[in-house]
Design a protein around this motif. Structure first.
Motif, PDB file in Angstrom:
ATOM      1  N   TRP A   1       0.835  -1.195   0.000  1.00  0.00           N
ATOM      2  CA  TRP A   1       0.000   0.000   0.000  1.00  0.00           C
ATOM      3  C   TRP A   1       0.873   1.250   0.000  1.00  0.00           C
ATOM      4  O   TRP A   1       2.026   1.216   0.392  1.00  0.00           O
ATOM      5  N   ALA A   2       0.286   2.335  -0.443  1.00  0.00           N
ATOM      6  CA  ALA A   2       0.953   3.638  -0.428  1.00  0.00           C
ATOM      7  C   ALA A   2      -0.103   4.728  -0.496  1.00  0.00           C
ATOM      8  O   ALA A   2      -1.229   4.493  -0.936  1.00  0.00           O
ATOM      9  N   PHE A   3       0.247   5.906  -0.055  1.00  0.00           N
ATOM     10  CA  PHE A   3      -0.662   7.053  -0.123  1.00  0.00           C
ATOM     11  C   PHE A   3       0.154   8.330  -0.124  1.00  0.00           C
ATOM     12  O   PHE A   3       1.318   8.349   0.255  1.00  0.00           O
ATOM     13  N   ARG A   4      -0.496   9.393  -0.568  1.00  0.00           N
ATOM     14  CA  ARG A   4       0.043  10.746  -0.442  1.00  0.00           C
ATOM     15  C   ARG A   4      -0.918  11.509   0.465  1.00  0.00           C
ATOM     16  O   ARG A   4      -2.024  11.045   0.743  1.00  0.00           O
ATOM     17  N   LEU A   5      -0.531  12.679   0.895  1.00  0.00           N
ATOM     18  CA  LEU A   5      -1.390  13.458   1.786  1.00  0.00           C
ATOM     19  C   LEU A   5      -2.707  13.831   1.125  1.00  0.00           C
ATOM     20  O   LEU A   5      -3.735  13.914   1.794  1.00  0.00           O
ATOM     21  N   ASP A   6      -2.696  14.033  -0.203  1.00  0.00           N
ATOM     22  CA  ASP A   6      -3.955  14.394  -0.863  1.00  0.00           C
ATOM     23  C   ASP A   6      -4.967  13.256  -0.774  1.00  0.00           C
ATOM     24  O   ASP A   6      -6.175  13.501  -0.787  1.00  0.00           O
ATOM     25  N   THR A   7      -4.506  12.014  -0.639  1.00  0.00           N
ATOM     26  CA  THR A   7      -5.406  10.877  -0.464  1.00  0.00           C
ATOM     27  C   THR A   7      -6.235  11.065   0.802  1.00  0.00           C
ATOM     28  O   THR A   7      -7.458  10.954   0.777  1.00  0.00           O
ATOM     29  N   PHE A   8      -5.562  11.338   1.908  1.00  0.00           N
ATOM     30  CA  PHE A   8      -6.273  11.534   3.170  1.00  0.00           C
ATOM     31  C   PHE A   8      -7.045  12.850   3.180  1.00  0.00           C
ATOM     32  O   PHE A   8      -8.128  12.924   3.756  1.00  0.00           O
ATOM     33  N   ALA A   9      -6.515  13.877   2.557  1.00  0.00           N
ATOM     34  CA  ALA A   9      -7.216  15.160   2.517  1.00  0.00           C
ATOM     35  C   ALA A   9      -8.571  15.007   1.839  1.00  0.00           C
ATOM     36  O   ALA A   9      -9.575  15.540   2.309  1.00  0.00           O
ATOM     37  N   LYS A  10      -8.611  14.238   0.747  1.00  0.00           N
ATOM     38  CA  LYS A  10      -9.885  14.015   0.045  1.00  0.00           C
ATOM     39  C   LYS A  10     -10.846  13.188   0.894  1.00  0.00           C
ATOM     40  O   LYS A  10     -12.053  13.409   0.859  1.00  0.00           O
ATOM     41  N   LEU A  11     -10.328  12.220   1.637  1.00  0.00           N
ATOM     42  CA  LEU A  11     -11.175  11.365   2.461  1.00  0.00           C
ATOM     43  C   LEU A  11     -11.822  12.109   3.621  1.00  0.00           C
ATOM     44  O   LEU A  11     -12.974  11.855   3.957  1.00  0.00           O
ATOM     45  N   ILE A  12     -11.092  13.015   4.243  1.00  0.00           N
ATOM     46  CA  ILE A  12     -11.605  13.640   5.461  1.00  0.00           C
ATOM     47  C   ILE A  12     -12.099  15.068   5.288  1.00  0.00           C
ATOM     48  O   ILE A  12     -12.741  15.605   6.189  1.00  0.00           O
ATOM     49  N   ALA A  13     -11.858  15.681   4.157  1.00  0.00           N
ATOM     50  CA  ALA A  13     -12.251  17.089   3.965  1.00  0.00           C
ATOM     51  C   ALA A  13     -13.757  17.284   4.100  1.00  0.00           C
ATOM     52  O   ALA A  13     -14.201  18.246   4.727  1.00  0.00           O
ATOM     53  N   GLY A  14     -14.541  16.402   3.513  1.00  0.00           N
ATOM     54  CA  GLY A  14     -15.998  16.542   3.585  1.00  0.00           C
ATOM     55  C   GLY A  14     -16.523  16.483   5.003  1.00  0.00           C
ATOM     56  O   GLY A  14     -17.416  17.233   5.383  1.00  0.00           O
ATOM     57  N   LYS A  15     -15.956  15.600   5.814  1.00  0.00           N
ATOM     58  CA  LYS A  15     -16.378  15.476   7.208  1.00  0.00           C
ATOM     59  C   LYS A  15     -16.062  16.724   8.012  1.00  0.00           C
ATOM     60  O   LYS A  15     -16.751  17.050   8.968  1.00  0.00           O
ATOM     61  N   MET A  16     -14.995  17.418   7.606  1.00  0.00           N
ATOM     62  CA  MET A  16     -14.557  18.585   8.351  1.00  0.00           C
ATOM     63  C   MET A  16     -15.086  19.889   7.778  1.00  0.00           C
ATOM     64  O   MET A  16     -14.868  20.950   8.357  1.00  0.00           O
ATOM     65  N   GLY A  17     -15.739  19.812   6.620  1.00  0.00           N
ATOM     66  CA  GLY A  17     -16.204  21.030   5.976  1.00  0.00           C
ATOM     67  C   GLY A  17     -15.057  21.865   5.444  1.00  0.00           C
ATOM     68  O   GLY A  17     -15.099  23.088   5.476  1.00  0.00           O
ATOM     69  N   ALA A  18     -14.013  21.191   4.965  1.00  0.00           N
ATOM     70  CA  ALA A  18     -12.823  21.886   4.464  1.00  0.00           C
ATOM     71  C   ALA A  18     -12.580  21.534   3.008  1.00  0.00           C
ATOM     72  O   ALA A  18     -13.068  20.528   2.516  1.00  0.00           O
ATOM     73  N   LYS A  19     -11.809  22.364   2.348  1.00  0.00           N
ATOM     74  CA  LYS A  19     -11.391  22.067   0.982  1.00  0.00           C
ATOM     75  C   LYS A  19     -10.189  21.128   1.058  1.00  0.00           C
ATOM     76  O   LYS A  19      -9.273  21.370   1.850  1.00  0.00           O
TER      77      LYS A  19
END
Length: 139
Positions: free
Chosen positions: A36-54
């Protein structure tokens, strides 16, 4: 003098373009042995909606001296003497990675994995009922 002979000078824009930095999305974190691998944008996309953030804004604060203020629901610079606030990378990325390992490698927690499965596109086809705890489960 090489500088005079080749007219070399420092180019800040070129230097910036070749700088590796997780918040810029040009650094990946991963495990070759677990596949497995990820970049920060992977997590940013996953959690942004929950936080109301871009996602773009969240990606910038997932690395470095940032923490999340639960009262204001905003990221803020971490003070060097603040020992209570977790860095945003720890709170929003590492803890999630550790949760996956706990739920799949140490003991099979299919209930937690099912919750995660709905949010991770790469897991859509995984049959959680057929998994057994261990290294094969985290691949």
């Amino acid at each position: 003098d090489l500088t005079a002979a080749y007219d070399l000078e420092f180019d800040a824009a070129a230097e910036q373009a070749w700088t590796y930095s997780p918040e810029r999305g040009n650094v990946a974190f991963g495990s070759a042995s677990h596949g497995w691998a990820f970049r920060l944008d992977t997590f940013a996309k996953l959690i942004a909606g929950k936080m109301g953030a871009k996602p773009e804004n969240l990606q910038r604060v997932l690395w470095g001296d940032w923490s999340f203020n639960k009262k204001t629901r905003r990221a803020q610079r971490r003070s060097p003497d603040d020992t209570k606030a977790k860095p945003t990378f720890v709170e929003f990325v590492l803890q999630q990675v550790f949760a996956v390992y706990d739920a799949s490698y140490r003991a099979m927690n299919t209930e937690l994995l099912a919750k995660m499965q709905t949010q991770i596109p790469g897991w859509k086809e995984v049959d959680l009922k057929r998994l057994t705890p261990g290294s094969a489960a985290v691949r």
